[in-house]
Every structure is written in C-alpha cells, then in structure tokens.
Design an enzyme around this catalytic site. Structure first.
Site, short mmCIF file in Angstrom:
data_model
loop_
_atom_site.label_atom_id
_atom_site.label_comp_id
_atom_site.label_asym_id
_atom_site.label_seq_id
_atom_site.Cartn_x
_atom_site.Cartn_y
_atom_site.Cartn_z
N GLU A 163 30.19 57.95 47.87
CA GLU A 163 29.70 57.78 46.50
C GLU A 163 30.72 57.29 45.47
O GLU A 163 31.14 58.05 44.59
CB GLU A 163 29.10 59.11 46.00
N GLU A 359 23.15 61.69 53.12
CA GLU A 359 22.92 62.98 52.46
C GLU A 359 21.53 63.02 51.86
O GLU A 359 21.05 62.02 51.32
CB GLU A 359 23.90 63.22 51.29
C1 PNW Z 1 26.68 64.30 46.18
N1 PNW Z 1 23.87 62.35 40.76
O1 PNW Z 1 27.01 64.26 44.83
C2 PNW Z 1 27.97 64.57 46.92
O2 PNW Z 1 28.20 63.64 47.94
C3 PNW Z 1 28.10 65.96 47.43
O3 PNW Z 1 29.43 66.29 47.59
C4 PNW Z 1 27.35 66.91 46.52
O4 PNW Z 1 27.56 68.25 46.81
C5 PNW Z 1 25.88 66.57 46.62
O5 PNW Z 1 25.65 65.19 46.38
C6 PNW Z 1 24.99 67.37 45.69
O6 PNW Z 1 25.30 67.14 44.35
C7 PNW Z 1 26.16 63.80 43.86
O7 PNW Z 1 24.16 62.61 39.57
C8 PNW Z 1 26.54 64.03 42.55
O8 PNW Z 1 22.88 61.64 41.02
C9 PNW Z 1 25.79 63.54 41.51
C10 PNW Z 1 24.64 62.83 41.80
C11 PNW Z 1 24.25 62.59 43.09
C12 PNW Z 1 25.03 63.08 44.13
#
Ligand code: PNW
Length: 453
Positions: A163, A359
């Site tokens: 990401e 994920e």
């Molecule tokens: C991902 N958003 O983070 C990460 O890859 C993980 O480490 C995390 O724990 C998981 O998703 C859950 O949050 C994100 O704002 C953080 O759309 C923010 C977003 C999406 C994914």
C-alpha cells in the site's frame, strides 16, 4: 468454474503489527517506533513493542493456522530487524527467527508469501532522507538481496511493497501514519517515485538472485468503484471513475489507483495525473519507467472499502451517497461486497495480470462471551458476502488467491489495539489466543473450496 482447485486460501499479517520484541535481539528502530512516541499520534499512546508477541509465540500461531487449514500465509519481514541500520550489518538473530518461522510454516504445509516492506521503514534510513533520498531505491534493492540470500531457497512468493497510498499518502502527505510528515506535493510525489523505483529494482533482484522459481506481486490498496446498477452506463461510469486521478478534498492528494498501478503494470504515469500534478511532477530519469515496470506475475489488491458510482441524467459520473442506515463496520467503512466482484474485474481488464486479493477483512467489536467463545456473526456474514462476489469474479477473470486480514487481532496502526480484525481473538494481557466463530467458518469454506458460497 468458481475457485480453481489450487486456489490460494490465505491469511495475512505484518511484522510491526504482531511481532513485538521491539527491543530484543538487536532489532533496529523503525519509523513506527518513532511515530508511536509522538504525543497524540496513536490511540491511547499504544505501540507495537509487545503486540501479539508473535516473535516468541510464532509456533502457536502456525499451529493455529494449521488447525484452520489455511493454505498460505502472508507475512512481512521487518527490514530493521534484519538490517538494524537499514544497510550494512545483518542481524543473525533475525535470520534465525525468520528461518524458524519459514521452516515451521513449511512443516505445517502452509506456503509463505513474504512482503518485503509493510511500513516499518528503518529509522536510520529515514534520518538519511528516507524515500526522498535518491539512493533509497538502492537501499531497498540491497535489503532485497539479503532476503534472497537467506530465505529464497525455501520461499517462492514475494510481495514487494504494501500500500504505497498509505505509507506515502498517509505517511508523507497527511502525516497521520509514520513517519508523520506533511511534505509539499512535489516531495510526496518524489518519495512515491522512489518507492516505485524500489519496487522495480526489488523485482529485478528477486529474478536475478532467487534460488528457486519465483512468483512476484505488489499490494497497493485497491480503491474500488462499484456501479449503482448493472446498466452499462453505470458500469462505465464506475470504470472511468476507478481509473481517474483526482484530488480528494480532505483526503490525501495521492489516494487513487492509477498513480500507483499504471507505472508498475503499464510503464507510465496516467496522463490525467501528469496534467493534474503539473509542475509538481517528479523528475523521471530515462530508465526509470523500464525499471518500475519490470514484469511481475500477479496484480495484488487490498480491498476494504469502495465508492458507489452512477452516470447521472446529464451523462456525468456521479458518486452516490450510501444513504441513511447503510451498514458500516466498526471502523466506519461501508459494507460493500460487490467491490470484490468489480475490483478484480476492473483490475484484470486494465492490467491483464492474474489477481490476488492480498488483503480483505473487517473490524468488529469482539469480546469473549460468557461461554468462553468469541461469536462474530457479522464477520461471518461480511466474509461470506465478499467471498461470494469474489467467486463470481473468478468465473470471469483469473483470481488466484485471497488473503484474509488478519490471522490475529493486532496493532492496528493509529487505532492501536482498539480495532480487532482477527480470525483469532488476542487477549493482550495474557497473550491467550481464542479462535473466533469466523475462524471455524473460514476453515469449512477452505475445506470445501468455497463450494457453499
Ligand atoms: C491496510 N484506508 O491498511 C494495511 O495493509 C494493514 O496493515 C491494516 O491493518 C489493514 O489494512 C486494516 O486497516 C489500510 O484508509 C489502511 O482505506 C487504511 C486504508 C486501507 C487499508
């Protein structure tokens, strides 16, 4: 049709979110250790210094995965654990830890998928300019080379970056993720360009140095658009909107798909982005785009939430409000299972690589019930709906795998331990793990290869 016989049913975690042992056995510091010490940055000042203590309990966690029956496990290597100052000296204790973990997985017949970078950037390298340093992509290539030397005899599946929208957008533009910077747009874009160069160089290092056959991907956030109806006009509106670079009001200026997917898969920045960012564009050296677009094997996407789109009566693309009473998870993200159909479909159409959902999962307000179990019917319903849509997508485009986020409740970055994403409940006082109802459910789904979905 549906899921192929060798569909990769997996689960995922990341080093800083589960390992703990932050000050043990010579691990170097990362930008997340720094971020967690900033007043007000993290929920209740929590941090990942102990987390799920996976560093010591990894055998328990692998045994749980075996019990669930997952076929694959996506983990990340902590760069500063392996190379404490980011470059140079290798920490043999880290080599030992990851060797033991990999061997334990293989003995349990669980295939490791290793993410090289899941946000815990070495603090020492941040102090040398981090992703803004012109040498940053070479540092990453050197780190990748160390990983190949020690682990590629047994590990075949690699994911370079997790990401970039988050670690560049939230980390260097909005300042809410580590390292907590709010850089001017031109520097944000330069850091992003260097991160994509790092990806490309890592792919080249893996191809050149891996000791076994390799399968390489990349895991950006899939910011999916779902058409309001199946009408071709709405579908097209969703497709156009999904692959557009726009500045989103309060959100990061770089939160979109194409800026982070097109260079990797198509070898160029999207034209609308180049126009929008104008004079803030990073300097692109002649070989850069060739390096960045070094071919990978699959297109990963982390799919959590999506926007709803239609074509309005004036023929314009319009985002549709979810409306009052729409279901949201405990995180405040809309429940929109169709993203698991349209996401893979749109990505495959544009990038023509097999899709891996690197994920997907949901936060729930879980606790241990009076009967000692963890009942999470919402998560079972959520996953069932999303996987059903993924199965429909798999009828039309090659979808090779699904990694459920997450194996365990863990350190959810700025939300600390307040958000539980796990199939397994973590009691942070005792480190006792309890399989939630959803873990037993996922186990059945895997065993029957999604037949009943
Ligand atoms: C991902 N958003 O983070 C990460 O890859 C993980 O480490 C995390 O724990 C998981 O998703 C859950 O949050 C994100 O704002 C953080 O759309 C923010 C977003 C999406 C994914």
């Amino acid at each position: 049709m549906g899921f192929s016989k060798d569909f990769v049913w997996g689960t995922a975690t990341a080093a800083y979110q589960i390992e703990g042992a932050a000050y043990e056995d010579g691990r170097g510091l990362s930008v997340w250790d720094m971020m967690c010490r900033k007043q007000g940055a993290i929920y209740k000042g929590q941090d990942g210094s102990v987390a799920c203590d996976h560093y010591h309990l990894f055998k328990t966690d692998v045994a749980i995965m075996k019990q669930i029956g997952v076929k694959a496990y996506r983990l990340s290597i902590s760069w500063p654990r392996l190379i404490p100052t980011g470059t140079g000296q290798i920490n043999q204790k880290a080599v030992e830890f990851y060797n033991n973990l990999i061997n334990e997985l293989l003995a349990a017949e669980i295939t490791p998928y290793i993410t090289l970078f899941h946000w815990d950037y070495p603090l020492e390298l941040y102090c040398r300019g981090g992703w803004l340093n012109p040498e940053s992509s070479d540092w990453f290539a050197q780190y990748t080379s160390v990983v190949m030397e020690y682990f590629s005899d047994r590990v075949k599946n690699w994911i370079t970056l997790n990401e970039p929208q988050c670690f560049i957008g939230l980390g260097h533009c909005e300042g809410i993720h580590a390292p907590g910077d709010k850089l001017p747009l031109e520097e944000v874009l330069r850091a992003g360009h260097n991160a994509m160069l790092a990806h490309g160089k890592a792919v080249q290092v893996i191809r050149a140095e891996a000791k076994t056959k390799t399968n390489i991907g990349y895991a950006p956030v899939g910011d999916v658009r779902v058409p309001l109806t199946m009408d071709a006009k709405d579908v097209n509106a969703a497709r156009i909107s999904m692959f557009k670079v726009t500045e989103h009001g309060a959100e990061s200026k770089v939160w979109n798909n194409t800026w982070w997917f097109d260079p990797i898969f198509l070898g160029k920045y999207p034209d609308d982005g180049v126009e929008l960012y104008g004079s803030k564009m990073p300097k692109i050296n002649s070989k850069d785009m060739d390096i960045i677009s070094t071919p990978v094997d699959f297109c990963g996407a982390n799919i959590y939430h999506a926007r709803l789109v239609k074509q309005n009566d004036n023929g314009q693309i319009q985002e549709v409000d979810f409306g009052q009473g729409y279901p949201y998870t405990f995180y405040g993200w809309p429940v929109i299972p169709q993203s698991m159909y349209w996401g893979p479909k749109f990505y495959y159409e544009r990038y023509k690589k097999p899709i891996m959902i690197t994920e997907n999962g949901m936060v729930n307000s879980d606790w241990i019930s009076i009967d000692g179990k963890v009942h999470d019917p919402q998560r079972i319903d959520f996953l069932g709906r999303y996987l059903k849509e993924l199965k429909l997508a798999a009828d039309e485009v090659p979808v090779h795998g699904y990694f459920l986020w997450s194996l365990l409740d863990n350190f959810e970055w700025t939300m600390g331990y307040n958000q539980r994403f796990g199939l397994v409940y973590t009691d942070y006082n005792t480190q006792k793990r309890t399989l939630k109802d959803s873990a037993y459910w996922y186990s059945r789904i895997i065993a029957e290869n999604g037949e009943s979905l």
